[in-house]
Scaffold this active site. Structure first.
Site, mmCIF file in Angstrom:
data_model
loop_
_atom_site.group_PDB
_atom_site.id
_atom_site.type_symbol
_atom_site.label_atom_id
_atom_site.label_comp_id
_atom_site.label_asym_id
_atom_site.label_seq_id
_atom_site.Cartn_x
_atom_site.Cartn_y
_atom_site.Cartn_z
ATOM 1 N N ASP A 29 37.886 36.824 33.669
ATOM 2 C CA ASP A 29 38.370 38.183 33.864
ATOM 3 C C ASP A 29 38.515 38.834 32.489
ATOM 4 O O ASP A 29 39.065 38.219 31.576
ATOM 5 C CB ASP A 29 39.724 38.150 34.592
ATOM 6 N N GLU A 88 40.770 46.380 44.240
ATOM 7 C CA GLU A 88 40.250 47.085 43.068
ATOM 8 C C GLU A 88 38.727 47.096 42.976
ATOM 9 O O GLU A 88 38.153 47.999 42.390
ATOM 10 C CB GLU A 88 40.859 46.530 41.768
ATOM 11 N N HIS A 93 36.152 38.490 45.831
ATOM 12 C CA HIS A 93 36.366 37.690 44.632
ATOM 13 C C HIS A 93 37.691 36.938 44.736
ATOM 14 O O HIS A 93 38.663 37.433 45.289
ATOM 15 C CB HIS A 93 36.309 38.525 43.355
ATOM 16 N N HIS A 95 40.595 35.110 42.546
ATOM 17 C CA HIS A 95 41.212 34.987 41.227
ATOM 18 C C HIS A 95 41.735 33.557 41.081
ATOM 19 O O HIS A 95 42.502 33.096 41.942
ATOM 20 C CB HIS A 95 42.412 35.927 41.085
#
Length: 129
Positions: A29, A88, A93, A95
């Site tokens: 990230d 977002e 995805h 994390h």
């Protein structure tokens, strides 16, 4: 319009890639909660995680587990936290965040890392994948 993750997958936007196979990619990230904060992303652009087919969902979790194990070998932490939010970026995805305290998962606390630090860390994690 392609998501930012699709652009990363297609090489249009640079990333600090950790691992990749024919269906998934993992990269650091760029605005991490903690050192080693990694995103695991399916190459197929699907907006919501529960819209993935069952097999793809299970394979994403298996891929994410392998990445998490590599993170644990590389980044000092109590554990690797997992979060799927997805508001977002309209592309599934996961994390993976090395955590030492609950605050590390809050998405309010960010750490600053240079591009060189990110590149070096991505290489280290990738070697442990």
């Amino acid at each position: 319009m392609a998501s930012i993750f699709t652009k990363i997958i297609e090489g249009e936007i640079p990333s600090h890639k950790i691992a990749e196979d024919h269906k998934f990619i993992a990269f650091l990230d760029v605005n991490p909660n903690a050192k080693g904060h990694t995103l695991c992303v399916p190459k197929a652009e699907v907006d919501k995680i529960f819209d993935l087919g069952e097999q793809d969902y299970l394979q994403l979790m298996q891929f994410s587990r392998q990445v998490a194990k590599a993170l644990e070998k590389t980044v000092a932490c109590k554990r690797v936290g997992i979060s799927v939010i997805g508001l977002e970026v309209p592309h599934v995805h996961v994390h993976l965040i090395p955590i030492n305290e609950m605050e590390d998962m809050s998405f309010q606390h960010k750490v600053k890392m240079s591009q060189d630090e990110l590149a070096s860390l991505a290489q280290e994690i990738g070697e442990n994948f």
